[in-house]
Structures are given as C-alpha cells and as structure tokens.
Scaffold this active site. Structure first.
Site, PDB file in Angstrom:
ATOM      1  N   ASP A  91      87.629  56.735  61.063  1.00  0.00           N
ATOM      2  CA  ASP A  91      88.516  56.091  62.037  1.00  0.00           C
ATOM      3  C   ASP A  91      88.218  56.570  63.462  1.00  0.00           C
ATOM      4  O   ASP A  91      87.330  57.413  63.682  1.00  0.00           O
ATOM      5  CB  ASP A  91      89.975  56.390  61.618  1.00  0.00           C
ATOM      6  CG  ASP A  91      90.926  55.253  61.930  1.00  0.00           C
ATOM      7  OD1 ASP A  91      90.605  54.420  62.791  1.00  0.00           O
ATOM      8  OD2 ASP A  91      92.013  55.211  61.311  1.00  0.00           O
TER       9      ASP A  91
ATOM     10  N   GLU B 292      86.389  51.397  64.097  1.00  0.00           N
ATOM     11  CA  GLU B 292      86.802  51.580  65.503  1.00  0.00           C
ATOM     12  C   GLU B 292      87.365  50.283  66.073  1.00  0.00           C
ATOM     13  O   GLU B 292      87.381  50.102  67.283  1.00  0.00           O
ATOM     14  CB  GLU B 292      85.686  52.215  66.349  1.00  0.00           C
ATOM     15  CG  GLU B 292      84.358  51.514  66.367  1.00  0.00           C
ATOM     16  CD  GLU B 292      84.395  50.212  67.133  1.00  0.00           C
ATOM     17  OE1 GLU B 292      84.560  49.159  66.467  1.00  0.00           O
ATOM     18  OE2 GLU B 292      84.267  50.242  68.376  1.00  0.00           O
ATOM     19  N   TRP B 293      87.807  49.421  65.157  1.00  0.00           N
ATOM     20  CA  TRP B 293      88.607  48.232  65.470  1.00  0.00           C
ATOM     21  C   TRP B 293      87.876  47.183  66.306  1.00  0.00           C
ATOM     22  O   TRP B 293      88.506  46.331  66.955  1.00  0.00           O
ATOM     23  CB  TRP B 293      89.923  48.653  66.170  1.00  0.00           C
ATOM     24  CG  TRP B 293      90.516  49.890  65.586  1.00  0.00           C
ATOM     25  CD1 TRP B 293      90.833  50.084  64.273  1.00  0.00           C
ATOM     26  CD2 TRP B 293      90.838  51.129  66.255  1.00  0.00           C
ATOM     27  NE1 TRP B 293      91.334  51.352  64.087  1.00  0.00           N
ATOM     28  CE2 TRP B 293      91.351  52.006  65.291  1.00  0.00           C
ATOM     29  CE3 TRP B 293      90.748  51.567  67.587  1.00  0.00           C
ATOM     30  CZ2 TRP B 293      91.764  53.310  65.588  1.00  0.00           C
ATOM     31  CZ3 TRP B 293      91.162  52.858  67.883  1.00  0.00           C
ATOM     32  CH2 TRP B 293      91.660  53.706  66.907  1.00  0.00           C
ATOM     33  N   GLY B 294      86.542  47.263  66.334  1.00  0.00           N
ATOM     34  CA  GLY B 294      85.777  46.277  67.093  1.00  0.00           C
ATOM     35  C   GLY B 294      85.748  46.562  68.587  1.00  0.00           C
ATOM     36  O   GLY B 294      85.177  45.783  69.356  1.00  0.00           O
ATOM     37  N   ASP B 295      86.312  47.690  69.018  1.00  0.00           N
ATOM     38  CA  ASP B 295      86.427  47.972  70.455  1.00  0.00           C
ATOM     39  C   ASP B 295      85.074  48.132  71.150  1.00  0.00           C
ATOM     40  O   ASP B 295      84.940  47.850  72.337  1.00  0.00           O
ATOM     41  CB  ASP B 295      87.238  49.257  70.692  1.00  0.00           C
ATOM     42  CG  ASP B 295      88.713  49.046  70.414  1.00  0.00           C
ATOM     43  OD1 ASP B 295      89.096  47.920  70.024  1.00  0.00           O
ATOM     44  OD2 ASP B 295      89.489  50.012  70.584  1.00  0.00           O
ATOM     45  N   ASN B 296      84.091  48.645  70.420  1.00  0.00           N
ATOM     46  CA  ASN B 296      82.790  48.929  71.025  1.00  0.00           C
ATOM     47  C   ASN B 296      81.686  48.080  70.403  1.00  0.00           C
ATOM     48  O   ASN B 296      80.552  48.537  70.244  1.00  0.00           O
ATOM     49  CB  ASN B 296      82.455  50.420  70.883  1.00  0.00           C
ATOM     50  CG  ASN B 296      83.534  51.286  71.485  1.00  0.00           C
ATOM     51  OD1 ASN B 296      83.554  51.514  72.692  1.00  0.00           O
ATOM     52  ND2 ASN B 296      84.473  51.743  70.652  1.00  0.00           N
TER      53      ASN B 296
ATOM     54  N   ASP C 289      94.434  46.597  63.384  1.00  0.00           N
ATOM     55  CA  ASP C 289      94.973  46.566  62.021  1.00  0.00           C
ATOM     56  C   ASP C 289      95.589  45.224  61.660  1.00  0.00           C
ATOM     57  O   ASP C 289      96.214  44.559  62.482  1.00  0.00           O
ATOM     58  CB  ASP C 289      96.060  47.638  61.865  1.00  0.00           C
ATOM     59  CG  ASP C 289      95.462  49.034  61.894  1.00  0.00           C
ATOM     60  OD1 ASP C 289      94.232  49.154  62.082  1.00  0.00           O
ATOM     61  OD2 ASP C 289      96.220  49.993  61.736  1.00  0.00           O
TER      62      ASP C 289
HETATM   63  C1  GLA Z   1      94.128  53.155  61.787  1.00  0.00           C
HETATM   64  C2  GLA Z   1      93.284  52.285  60.873  1.00  0.00           C
HETATM   65  C3  GLA Z   1      94.116  51.889  59.679  1.00  0.00           C
HETATM   66  C4  GLA Z   1      94.594  53.130  58.934  1.00  0.00           C
HETATM   67  C5  GLA Z   1      95.369  54.038  59.885  1.00  0.00           C
HETATM   68  C6  GLA Z   1      95.667  55.386  59.271  1.00  0.00           C
HETATM   69  O1  GLA Z   1      95.179  52.444  62.347  1.00  0.00           O
HETATM   70  O2  GLA Z   1      92.811  51.161  61.555  1.00  0.00           O
HETATM   71  O3  GLA Z   1      93.384  51.052  58.807  1.00  0.00           O
HETATM   72  O4  GLA Z   1      93.489  53.801  58.403  1.00  0.00           O
HETATM   73  O5  GLA Z   1      94.638  54.290  61.084  1.00  0.00           O
HETATM   74  O6  GLA Z   1      96.368  56.236  60.111  1.00  0.00           O
END
Ligand code: GLA
Length: 412
Positions: free
Chosen positions: A156, A189-193, A211
């Site tokens: 993460d 990393e949520w697509g940020d980079n 998320d």
């Molecule tokens: C981030 C991730 C989630 C989960 C939580 C855990 O938000 O994107 O998928 O793993 O952390 O804290």
C-alpha cells in the site's frame, strides 16, 4: 600519486568483479506469476481491521467447501492490521492476540488446503491502518514473508512522504526477488502515479483507482479522500486496456459481491464487468455465510472462463449510449465475450444487428469481429442458454442496473 590512485581503483574493480557483483539488485518482479488475473479473497472490504487467525482459517475452509476453490479461487489474503511490533532487530511479528500461532502455522494450514496465502504491507512508515510499514525494512520484511511461506503481497501507499512510487515499488520488488520465493506483488498506490506506465516489470497487478465503496453507483466523500462505487470505478478503466496482459493486470479493486448493498442484478453486473476487464477476482464478502445467490455469482464458471482466458485482453467499450454500454472481449480460441450493461433506472429493450456491427481491435488484440465472415453461436452466460446465432438479429431486454453477458462461440 594520481597514478597510484588509478591503479588502486583498477585493483578494487578487478577484485570486485572477481568476487562477483553481489551488491547488484534486480528491480524486476518474479516472472511467470499471475499469467491470468489472480483469484482469491481478501479481508478488507468486509472485516477492515478485524482480522484473526481463526477467521482466516475459516475463510479458507469456506473457500473449499463453497466450491470457490474448484471454480479457480486460490489466494486467501490478509489485509491491514495483522501486525504486531518489530523486535529489537527490526523483524516484524504478527499481533500476538489475533495471530497467536504465528503466520507460518497459518500458511501451513492454508497450503494444506491447496490454497495460497497473501499478506499486506505498505511502502511508508505506517500502513493506512497505522500499523508498522515496510519503509527502511523492505529486505527484512521480504525475507520474513518468504520464510513464513507467503505467496502474495499487497503493498500500500499510505505515509510515504518524500518517496517516489516507481522507486519505492522497485525497491520492494528487488527485496522479494532477493528473498527467493515466487511472490505475487500487488501494487496499491491507487493509480496516483500512473503505475500502468511503469508497473509491467515491477508488479503483477496495480490498483487503478482509490478504494471501492459498497454501492453500485455513488461516490462517498470522506473529506480529504473519496471512495468509489462500482460504476465510478468502471469508468476509470477504459483507457487503460492497452497496459494489461498476462502477468500484469489493471486492478479496479476487490469485489463487493455479496456484501449486502448491491441488488442481485448489480452483483451480477459488477462481477461480469470485472470478468470482462480481466480484473483480479478477489472476493471481499464473508464466505462462511454467503447466500446461494452470492455463491452462484462468484462461482459462475462460464463468466470466470472469460476472465481467465489466456489471451489476457481487457474488454473494449464498443458503444456508450449514455446509460447503456456494449463491451467486447476477444478470447484465445477466436470466440468473443460481449456484455450489454444497463446502468439506467429503467429496463432496456434493444435489438442488436450483428452484421452491421463489425470492427477491428486495433489498439490491443488486432482481432476482427465480423459476422459476415464468421458465424457464432450465442450463449447467455447467466441463464446458461443458447439463444441463437449471429445470423439473426439479437432482441433482448436487460433489467435496470443489470447485464446481459454472452459468449459468442465460433461455428466451424
Ligand atoms: C488502503 C487500500 C485498501 C485497504 C486499506 C487498509 O485504503 O487501498 O484496499 O488495503 O488501505 O488500511
């Protein structure tokens, strides 16, 4: 003096190469893993920080007894909050109360069921849930995970001040490589980079968004960040299809199927679209208590076969008529999957003339769809019925917020 220095350097160079360059790092992922999108279960969506070894074991038991293992699910992934403290030498240990038997015992149990174990860490100082992160401990943690028998790590991106994503994930993949065990690396990393631009050789999948939120069509605003409904996540995937392929997948986040907020039609549409996207199929519900309908969705082998198709091509959006979308996915044996997604509040009656809808997927697979040249049997993957062939115009109804998913089977 200069001469002496030069010959000293030359000597050091020669003696280093004679010893082998053992400080070199290999910043590429473990090869030949996740050649089809990973399938499994993860604790976060349903349980958040409430994880312990008994629950994880029960989930593994349920994965087997429910038929999910037979349908192709393999990974049991513990998400955030399994951690205890680091010891005086910096080695991480699990929370003693939640995992009293230790992670090695748990992985032995999971492996005895023919399943694999995943764990979670973070590139920063602390995880998103405030547990110890791996920053500065990357090689030590990778070694520990390998010793425990871990098969999958979700890594993460919270608390990463000053770090650059590509470098941080490369450090961790080098650490996993050095640890010597084949471990899938899930970049989170949520697509940020833009991980799709650098992730192919670094990890096996990368999150493309923030998320998922447990709703079909909504945005949840948490103030400093947002989480996204199924449709909102779907809308972020279309332009990314050229980056996905065997061993390196776009990850639109874990499934909310069976978590109570979606209707059965929405669950079906969510699961079908994740299959079309060649997305990882990581269930996020309580497998121990799921109802029959949820099980039917998660174990639909025909839909899973579309997701697991070896060609590994993410679907393309062929038509977008506001709330009605048509997606195509080419398959290895020359078949096609096609999804008619109705996002609208009202049901949708439509006709689809196969002959006049022909195209070539120039962007990725280069495959041509043209029923003037090739006729196909039309199979409905949810009703499991053959509903004609592509010589005849398709006439169908898709209920509100539901999907019609078909496999077009080549007629020889
Ligand atoms: C981030 C991730 C989630 C989960 C939580 C855990 O938000 O994107 O998928 O793993 O952390 O804290």
């Amino acid at each position: 003096m200069k001469k002496t220095l030069i010959s000293l350097f030359a000597f050091i160079n020669i003696s280093l190469s004679a010893q082998g360059n053992n400080y070199a790092q290999d910043y590429t992922k473990y090869p030949n893993l996740a050649l089809t999108p990973p399938m499994g279960w993860n604790s976060w969506n349903k349980f958040a920080c409430n994880v312990d070894e008994n629950m994880i074991k029960e989930m593994a038991d349920a994965m087997v007894s429910s038929g999910m293992k037979d349908a192709g699910y393999t990974y049991i992934n513990i998400d955030d909050c399994w951690h205890g403290d680091r010891d005086e030498n910096g080695f991480i240990h699990p929370d003693k109360t939640r995992f009293p038997s230790g992670i090695k015992a748990l992985s032995d149990y999971i492996h005895s069921k023919g399943l694999k174990l995943g764990i979670y860490s973070d590139a920063g100082s602390q995880t998103c849930g405030g547990r110890p992160g791996s920053r500065g401990y990357e090689f030590q943690d990778a070694l520990t995970y390998a010793k425990w028998g871990i098969d999958y790590v979700k890594y993460d991106w919270c608390n990463t001040e000053g770090l650059k994503a590509e470098g941080a994930y490369k450090t961790f993949t080098a650490a996993l490589k050095k640890a010597g065990r084949p471990i899938v690396l899930s970049i989170c990393e949520w697509g940020d980079n833009k991980p799709w631009e650098w992730g192919e050789n670094v990890g096996h999948l990368w999150r493309t968004s923030g998320d998922i939120f447990n709703c079909f069509d909504c945005v949840e605003d948490h103030g400093t960040w947002k989480s996204w409904g199924v449709m909102q996540i779907l809308d972020k995937q279309e332009d990314l299809r050229k980056y996905a392929g065997p061993g390196h997948w776009n990850d639109p986040d874990m499934l909310e199927v069976g978590n109570g907020a979606l209707t059965k039609g929405e669950d079906r549409a969510h699961f079908s679209m994740w299959a079309m996207l060649a997305a990882p199929l990581i269930a996020g519900n309580d497998l121990r208590s799921m109802d029959a309908e949820t099980k039917t969705v998660l174990t639909n082998k025909d839909v899973i076969a579309i997701n697991q198709d070896k060609l590994g091509v993410q679907a393309l959006k062929y038509k977008d008529e506001s709330e009605f979308e048509i997606w195509f996915k080419p398959l290895e044996n020359g078949d096609w999957a096609i999804a008619f997604l109705n996002r609208d509040k009202a049901g949708k009656d439509f006709t689809f003339d196969w002959k006049s809808n022909k195209f070539t997927d120039d962007e990725v697979s280069k495959k041509t769809f043209d029923t003037n040249i090739q006729n196909y049997k039309v199979v409905d993957l949810w009703s499991k019925k053959e509903i004609g062939n592509t010589k005849k115009t398709l006439k169908a109804t898709v209920p509100s917020k539901d999907i019609l998913m078909l496999r077009l089977v080549k007629i020889k």
